[in-house]
Design a protein around this motif. Sequence first.
Motif, mmCIF file in Angstrom:
data_model
loop_
_atom_site.group_PDB
_atom_site.id
_atom_site.type_symbol
_atom_site.label_atom_id
_atom_site.label_comp_id
_atom_site.label_asym_id
_atom_site.label_seq_id
_atom_site.Cartn_x
_atom_site.Cartn_y
_atom_site.Cartn_z
ATOM 1 N N ASP A 45 0.445 4.037 -2.964
ATOM 2 C CA ASP A 45 0.326 5.488 -2.765
ATOM 3 C C ASP A 45 1.349 6.237 -3.620
ATOM 4 O O ASP A 45 1.025 7.251 -4.244
ATOM 5 N N ARG B 11 -7.998 -0.156 2.505
ATOM 6 C CA ARG B 11 -7.103 0.757 1.780
ATOM 7 C C ARG B 11 -7.186 0.542 0.272
ATOM 8 O O ARG B 11 -6.956 1.473 -0.499
ATOM 9 N N PHE C 36 0.820 -1.217 0.000
ATOM 10 C CA PHE C 36 0.000 0.000 0.000
ATOM 11 C C PHE C 36 0.850 1.262 0.000
ATOM 12 O O PHE C 36 0.478 2.266 -0.616
ATOM 13 N N ARG D 193 -9.930 2.632 -1.079
ATOM 14 C CA ARG D 193 -9.490 4.032 -1.072
ATOM 15 C C ARG D 193 -8.659 4.334 -2.321
ATOM 16 O O ARG D 193 -8.856 5.353 -2.986
#
Length: 164
Positions: free
Chosen positions: A125, A152, A121, A155
């Motif tokens: 990002d 996540r 993750f 997201r």
Amino acid sequence: VGSAILGAHLCAARRYGEAVAHLRSALAAEPDVYLFQVFLGAALEQQGDHAGAIRELERAVAMETNNDDLYQLAHAYGTAGRRQDFNRVMRQMRSRRELSFMPAGNIAIAFAGMGERDSAFHWLDLALEDHSESLTLLRVDPALDPLRSDPRFDRILRRVHLLD
């Protein structure tokens, strides 16, 4: 290249047996196309044939040394539990990222294969920041399946407008 793309689409559709058969046939006709081996390795990995996947991916990386498909090999080492090999390939990937080109999204996928969710993750990002091409496949890439249950992941999907 069209045959390689068809193989990739069959993998994304989770039709691994068809992908393997198609890509083996394509490789028999054109053994010098490294992408056939990349996608064949990915399909074999998803079928649980780690030895076969690693064999094909190692050949692909050896055939085309200036590609960014090292992440596929790192992912396969990860799912096979071969940490030492995974770490060796990750060093190569990070070196390439520092010196030339290695998308953050590819590094994220490699970490997903090793089961290192937090690292995956983190790199997803970073992939958002560098607009990694692999983000276009977030919804379908089987290599990311282990991350899908994590909040996540949704997201990330929202941030790239792949989820409402």
